[in-house]
Motif scaffolding. Structure first.
Motif, PDB file in Angstrom:
ATOM      1  N   ARG A  29     -14.025 -50.020  -2.662  1.00  0.00           N
ATOM      2  CA  ARG A  29     -14.067 -48.525  -2.330  1.00  0.00           C
ATOM      3  C   ARG A  29     -14.104 -48.988  -0.787  1.00  0.00           C
ATOM      4  N   LYS A  32     -14.647 -52.083   5.038  1.00  0.00           N
ATOM      5  CA  LYS A  32     -15.574 -52.089   5.961  1.00  0.00           C
ATOM      6  C   LYS A  32     -15.787 -51.913   7.102  1.00  0.00           C
ATOM      7  N   GLU A  59     -18.614 -41.544   6.927  1.00  0.00           N
ATOM      8  CA  GLU A  59     -18.306 -41.586   4.597  1.00  0.00           C
ATOM      9  C   GLU A  59     -17.230 -42.037   4.696  1.00  0.00           C
ATOM     10  N   ASP A  63     -17.664 -48.292   4.241  1.00  0.00           N
ATOM     11  CA  ASP A  63     -18.772 -48.334   4.207  1.00  0.00           C
ATOM     12  C   ASP A  63     -19.388 -49.312   5.298  1.00  0.00           C
ATOM     13  N   ARG A  65     -21.208 -51.986   7.339  1.00  0.00           N
ATOM     14  CA  ARG A  65     -21.274 -52.963   6.737  1.00  0.00           C
ATOM     15  C   ARG A  65     -22.814 -53.882   7.707  1.00  0.00           C
TER      16      ARG A  65
END
Length: 170
Positions: A29, A32, A59, A63, A65
């Protein structure tokens, strides 16, 4: 196995085991993101910006990382602890924070596991970093606040997010 090597992922939860297929879908999803924050430039009391505001603004893109905040030696101990408690990697440097932030950004630009470089700063000195990220195929996000948010940074980035009274943008 075709398509690359797989590491065996098994997770036991209350509901039982999650399948590897479900884990792959969850991990796949979004993009990164490597988030790098120019602490003295963004985390000022007069701006009232919280780390949660910055994380929330990203958001919709992907995501996070990598999450790093660069602070100078004048940062209060309470701020250093608060940033660390939020799960961010904290780098405290003596003198100018720009060099450390640029070095960290270049490390992430050459990280093959990162798709997006997100810089939280208002300073135009990071324009070459944004341009290098785009040259290397990374998307560039600039997060800033008025007054003093560099127009050059806004125009160079793929996404610009303005926090504070001006609201979120683009």
């Amino acid at each position: 196995m075709a398509g690359g090597s797989w590491e065996k992922i098994v997770s036991i939860t209350k509901g039982g085991m999650k399948s590897i297929g479900m884990m792959k879908k969850r991990i796949g999803r979004g993009k990164k993101i490597a988030l790098l924050i120019d602490g003295p430039n963004i985390l000022r009391k007069e701006f009232g910006i919280k780390l949660e505001d910055i994380v929330e603004a990203l958001e919709g893109i992907g995501d996070i990382r990598v999450a790093k905040v660069v602070l100078n030696q004048y940062a209060p101990q309470g701020l250093i602890e608060a940033v660390s408690n939020q799960g961010f990697d904290v780098a405290v440097v003596s003198g100018e924070t720009g060099v450390k932030l640029a070095v960290e950004a270049m490390r992430e630009i050459y990280n093959p596991h990162i798709d997006v470089i997100a810089l939280a700063t208002r300073n135009a000195e990071f324009l070459p970093v944004i341009l290098k990220a785009k040259e290397k195929g990374k998307e560039a996000v600039v997060i800033g606040i008025e007054p003093g948010f560099s127009v050059a940074l806004k125009h160079a980035a793929d996404y610009t997010i303005t926090l504070g009274e001006g609201g979120e943008g683009r």
